[in-house]
Design a protein around this motif. Structure first.
Motif, PDB file in Angstrom:
ATOM      1  N   GLY A   1       0.792  -1.226   0.000  1.00  0.00           N
ATOM      2  CA  GLY A   1       0.000   0.000   0.000  1.00  0.00           C
ATOM      3  C   GLY A   1       0.817   1.265   0.000  1.00  0.00           C
ATOM      4  N   ALA A   2       2.114   1.159   0.396  1.00  0.00           N
ATOM      5  CA  ALA A   2       2.935   2.361   0.473  1.00  0.00           C
ATOM      6  C   ALA A   2       3.301   2.907  -0.905  1.00  0.00           C
ATOM      7  N   GLY A   3       3.421   2.027  -1.907  1.00  0.00           N
ATOM      8  CA  GLY A   3       3.750   2.474  -3.255  1.00  0.00           C
ATOM      9  C   GLY A   3       5.147   3.025  -3.398  1.00  0.00           C
ATOM     10  N   LEU A   4       6.085   2.613  -2.527  1.00  0.00           N
ATOM     11  CA  LEU A   4       7.453   3.109  -2.537  1.00  0.00           C
ATOM     12  C   LEU A   4       8.409   2.012  -3.001  1.00  0.00           C
ATOM     13  N   PRO A   5       9.619   2.391  -3.479  1.00  0.00           N
ATOM     14  CA  PRO A   5      10.591   1.380  -3.891  1.00  0.00           C
ATOM     15  C   PRO A   5      11.326   0.791  -2.691  1.00  0.00           C
ATOM     16  N   TYR A   6      11.968  -0.344  -2.921  1.00  0.00           N
ATOM     17  CA  TYR A   6      12.903  -0.897  -1.938  1.00  0.00           C
ATOM     18  C   TYR A   6      14.125   0.025  -1.889  1.00  0.00           C
ATOM     19  N   VAL A   7      14.700   0.214  -0.708  1.00  0.00           N
ATOM     20  CA  VAL A   7      15.874   1.065  -0.550  1.00  0.00           C
ATOM     21  C   VAL A   7      16.971   0.248   0.131  1.00  0.00           C
ATOM     22  N   LEU A   8      18.164   0.172  -0.508  1.00  0.00           N
ATOM     23  CA  LEU A   8      19.296  -0.548   0.044  1.00  0.00           C
ATOM     24  C   LEU A   8      20.500   0.369   0.121  1.00  0.00           C
ATOM     25  N   SER A   9      21.210   0.328   1.226  1.00  0.00           N
ATOM     26  CA  SER A   9      22.436   1.101   1.392  1.00  0.00           C
ATOM     27  C   SER A   9      23.385   0.307   2.267  1.00  0.00           C
ATOM     28  N   GLY A  10      24.703   0.557   2.083  1.00  0.00           N
ATOM     29  CA  GLY A  10      25.640  -0.189   2.909  1.00  0.00           C
ATOM     30  C   GLY A  10      27.083   0.129   2.596  1.00  0.00           C
ATOM     31  N   TYR A  11      27.963  -0.622   3.267  1.00  0.00           N
ATOM     32  CA  TYR A  11      29.408  -0.451   3.135  1.00  0.00           C
ATOM     33  C   TYR A  11      30.074  -1.804   2.953  1.00  0.00           C
ATOM     34  N   ILE A  12      31.156  -1.807   2.170  1.00  0.00           N
ATOM     35  CA  ILE A  12      32.077  -2.937   2.113  1.00  0.00           C
ATOM     36  C   ILE A  12      33.416  -2.419   2.611  1.00  0.00           C
ATOM     37  N   HIS A  13      33.926  -2.988   3.676  1.00  0.00           N
ATOM     38  CA  HIS A  13      35.145  -2.491   4.293  1.00  0.00           C
ATOM     39  C   HIS A  13      36.380  -3.115   3.657  1.00  0.00           C
ATOM     40  N   GLU A  14      37.540  -2.755   4.150  1.00  0.00           N
ATOM     41  CA  GLU A  14      38.824  -3.078   3.529  1.00  0.00           C
ATOM     42  C   GLU A  14      39.016  -4.583   3.321  1.00  0.00           C
ATOM     43  N   GLN A  15      39.475  -4.936   2.099  1.00  0.00           N
ATOM     44  CA  GLN A  15      39.802  -6.317   1.786  1.00  0.00           C
ATOM     45  C   GLN A  15      40.546  -6.371   0.466  1.00  0.00           C
ATOM     46  N   GLN A  16      41.182  -7.510   0.172  1.00  0.00           N
ATOM     47  CA  GLN A  16      41.822  -7.718  -1.117  1.00  0.00           C
ATOM     48  C   GLN A  16      40.742  -7.956  -2.173  1.00  0.00           C
ATOM     49  N   MET A  17      40.797  -7.223  -3.284  1.00  0.00           N
ATOM     50  CA  MET A  17      39.775  -7.342  -4.319  1.00  0.00           C
ATOM     51  C   MET A  17      39.864  -8.673  -5.059  1.00  0.00           C
ATOM     52  N   THR A  18      41.016  -9.345  -4.972  1.00  0.00           N
ATOM     53  CA  THR A  18      41.159 -10.647  -5.619  1.00  0.00           C
ATOM     54  C   THR A  18      40.233 -11.689  -4.991  1.00  0.00           C
ATOM     55  N   ALA A  19      39.664 -11.377  -3.832  1.00  0.00           N
ATOM     56  CA  ALA A  19      38.722 -12.305  -3.197  1.00  0.00           C
ATOM     57  C   ALA A  19      37.470 -12.502  -4.039  1.00  0.00           C
ATOM     58  N   LEU A  20      37.196 -11.576  -4.962  1.00  0.00           N
ATOM     59  CA  LEU A  20      36.016 -11.680  -5.818  1.00  0.00           C
ATOM     60  C   LEU A  20      36.227 -12.592  -7.025  1.00  0.00           C
ATOM     61  N   ASN A  21      37.435 -13.091  -7.225  1.00  0.00           N
ATOM     62  CA  ASN A  21      37.734 -13.900  -8.412  1.00  0.00           C
ATOM     63  C   ASN A  21      36.880 -15.154  -8.553  1.00  0.00           C
ATOM     64  N   PRO A  22      36.514 -15.854  -7.483  1.00  0.00           N
ATOM     65  CA  PRO A  22      35.668 -17.045  -7.680  1.00  0.00           C
ATOM     66  C   PRO A  22      34.365 -16.777  -8.416  1.00  0.00           C
ATOM     67  N   MET A  23      33.880 -15.549  -8.351  1.00  0.00           N
ATOM     68  CA  MET A  23      32.703 -15.197  -9.134  1.00  0.00           C
ATOM     69  C   MET A  23      33.102 -14.544 -10.454  1.00  0.00           C
ATOM     70  N   LEU A  24      34.041 -13.578 -10.446  1.00  0.00           N
ATOM     71  CA  LEU A  24      34.402 -12.840 -11.653  1.00  0.00           C
ATOM     72  C   LEU A  24      35.020 -13.759 -12.722  1.00  0.00           C
ATOM     73  N   ASN A  25      35.824 -14.715 -12.304  1.00  0.00           N
ATOM     74  CA  ASN A  25      36.501 -15.594 -13.273  1.00  0.00           C
ATOM     75  C   ASN A  25      35.520 -16.336 -14.156  1.00  0.00           C
ATOM     76  N   TYR A  26      34.433 -16.824 -13.554  1.00  0.00           N
ATOM     77  CA  TYR A  26      33.544 -17.737 -14.276  1.00  0.00           C
ATOM     78  C   TYR A  26      32.239 -17.100 -14.739  1.00  0.00           C
ATOM     79  N   VAL A  27      31.957 -15.892 -14.258  1.00  0.00           N
ATOM     80  CA  VAL A  27      30.741 -15.206 -14.676  1.00  0.00           C
ATOM     81  C   VAL A  27      31.071 -14.016 -15.572  1.00  0.00           C
ATOM     82  N   ALA A  28      32.085 -13.203 -15.179  1.00  0.00           N
ATOM     83  CA  ALA A  28      32.457 -12.019 -15.963  1.00  0.00           C
ATOM     84  C   ALA A  28      33.649 -12.270 -16.879  1.00  0.00           C
ATOM     85  N   LYS A  29      34.296 -13.458 -16.791  1.00  0.00           N
ATOM     86  CA  LYS A  29      35.468 -13.808 -17.596  1.00  0.00           C
ATOM     87  C   LYS A  29      36.600 -12.815 -17.393  1.00  0.00           C
TER      88      LYS A  29
END
Length: 521
Positions: free
Chosen positions: A383-411
């Motif tokens: 009934g509110a007729g409003l969108p979902y709202v998401l906000s957040g933070y990702i704190h310090e880390q090595q970006m290579t940690a994302l490779n298990p997804m990027l390697n096989y999905v984004a090539k």
């Protein structure tokens, strides 16, 4: 003196004989009463058998051994709900004591305390059955009042088409009557179920629970070691269905519900606190298969709105949990994955009472087991007729940690990169997401790859793309940049897939846009 002694002996013997005769008559009466009443209700389609009946006159009661109620010709009982049930009920021992004979004879009311041991309930249901009898209560039917109803060491098997539920249980209810069944169940029911197993109607899922306890007096419900598992392997599921589908393997150490007040208030379900501890979930989708022609998946606010009973959940707490999402795309030798470990969630205001209200969720987890992710979600009701709202933070880390997804999905594989911090916010409706992501990172280097293998020409093309991307497009660092590249979060929802997939793909679009990977591709 001797004469008085003889009189006393004669009196005792007479009383014993009277008692024996009365006992036999009472046994005959009770057997006949129970049998005729059951047969009257079931129109002679159901039979009651008892191996042995022990009668107690003071206090009045009886104990039936090996009591069995069963259908003589596979006739189903027609219930008020339109459901048809064919039961077979067996009691190793059925003990009724504190019987009120006056109520039974003159008020057509059975008043007693009931104890059942080693019961077995075998129930088969159908929406339509050829042979049915009605057990609808008539005005002149005998009423009942059980001061105590205790069932110990019982088993139940319930089958509806191909769905099957089985469990062992103990049950205690006080002051349950034909007039106030719902009130007794809400206020004084104590149920402990064990070895609960449910096989779904499509025979694809198995749900188990080691123990489940319900205590209406203490207002608590607890499930220990709950699990939901596909019977098929994660790659076999899509082959069986003929299209891509979400495969689940889910376990929960404990689910508990507590209340200060009774769960049911004026025909509404109200829960003060729902706690989920130790959730472990693995979700997989084989995207190499054809897209399914299945109904769209409802969003959370739609699911809540469609609950027929008014519902209010004040607080939801999840802790010590882990979720892994995997997907296998075309041209990739294996599935890419993203994980959220040590997940904690706190939710408030889950209700369908107020259509203009908003549900709030606060969550934290370790992204890929490395960097802390903090997330806040506002979910408006329909009934509110409003969108979902998401906000957040990702704190310090090595970006290579994302490779298990990027390697096989984004090539793409990240050779190096240190994420200092990331801030994001986006909104979405049922169709698209839009927002921004701000990344602060250093020493970013990437390489385009072909996970499935490639020819010499293909490898040369990847090398050229990698050189151009690292030299001209990818920003190696933006720590000192005044005009920091703002990532654009933009993703079109696939309504056949989970909301979790929608959120992750939205965040991934912002990561790729912030670093320039999107433009490089």
């Amino acid at each position: 003196m001797k004469s008085k002694f003889n009189i006393a002996i004669t009196l005792i013997i007479s009383l014993v004989l009277i008692g024996l005769i009365a006992s036999l008559k009472a046994e005959s009466f009770l057997k006949g009463y129970l049998s005729s009443h059951i047969q009257k209700l079931s129109q002679d389609h159901y039979e009651l058998t008892i191996d042995k009946l022990d009668i107690s006159l003071v206090p009045l009661g009886f104990k039936a051994h090996n009591l069995i109620l069963s259908s003589t010709d596979s006739t189903y009982l027609s219930l008020d709900s339109g459901l048809h049930v064919m039961p077979t009920i067996a009691f190793g021992a059925l003990h009724l004591n504190r019987l009120n004979l006056y109520d039974i004879l003159f008020r057509k009311k059975l008043t007693a305390s009931v104890h059942v041991a080693q019961a077995h309930f075998n129930l088969v249901t159908r929406n339509h059955a050829e042979k049915t009898v009605s057990l609808q209560k008539k005005d002149n039917d005998t009423q009942f009042l059980f001061r105590v109803l205790t069932i110990e060491d019982a088993e139940v098997e319930y089958r509806d088409t191909s769905a099957l539920l089985s469990a062992k249980f103990d049950l205690d209810i006080t002051d349950i009557s034909s007039k106030y069944i719902n009130r007794s169940l809400r206020r004084s029911l104590a149920l402990k179920a064990r070895q609960v197993v449910y096989h779904t109607g499509n025979e694809l899922y198995k749900i188990t629970c080691d123990t489940m306890t319900v205590d209406a007096y203490k207002r608590t419900i607890a499930l220990n070691h709950f699990s939901l598992k596909n019977k098929a392997d994660k790659y076999e599921l899509g082959q069986l269905l003929g299209h891509e589908a979400d495969w689940y393997d889910l376990k929960v150490d404990k689910i508990s519900i507590t209340n200060d007040k009774p769960f049911f208030q004026k025909d509404s379900l109200q829960i003060d606190s729902l706690t989920i501890k130790g959730l472990s979930a693995n979700i997989f989708r084989d995207k190499r298969l054809q897209f399914p022609s299945i109904p769209n998946k409802a969003l959370p606010h739609e699911l809540i709105e469609n609950i027929s009973m008014p519902l209010m959940v004040n607080s939801v707490l999840m802790s010590e949990s882990d979720i892994t999402y995997e997907e296998h795309v075309k041209g990739s030798p294996k599935a890419g994955s993203v994980s959220f470990s040590d997940l904690s969630v706190k939710g408030e205001g889950i209700t369908n009472f107020y259509p203009d209200s908003t549900i709030t969720l606060n969550a934290s987890a370790l992204l890929m087991g490395k960097g802390l992710l903090e997330l806040r979600v506002n979910i408006p009701q329909a009934g509110a007729g409003l969108p979902y709202v998401l906000s957040g933070y990702i704190h310090e880390q090595q970006m290579t940690a994302l490779n298990p997804m990027l390697n096989y999905v984004a090539k793409v594989t990240l050779i190096s990169g240190q994420l200092k911090t990331s801030r994001f916010n986006f909104t979405h409706d049922a169709h698209t997401s839009s927002g921004e992501m701000h990344l602060l990172y250093d020493n970013l280097k990437m390489k385009f790859i072909n996970p499935a293998g490639s020819s010499t020409l293909g490898k040369l093309d990847e090398s050229i793309k990698t050189f151009v991307a690292n030299t001209l497009i990818i920003k190696k660092s933006n720590l000192d940049d005044k005009d920091m590249r703002v990532g654009i979060i933009e993703y079109e929802r696939d309504p056949k897939k989970s909301l979790f997939n929608f959120w992750w793909k939205s965040l991934l679009s912002g990561i790729k846009s912030s670093t320039g990977i999107k433009e490089a591709q």
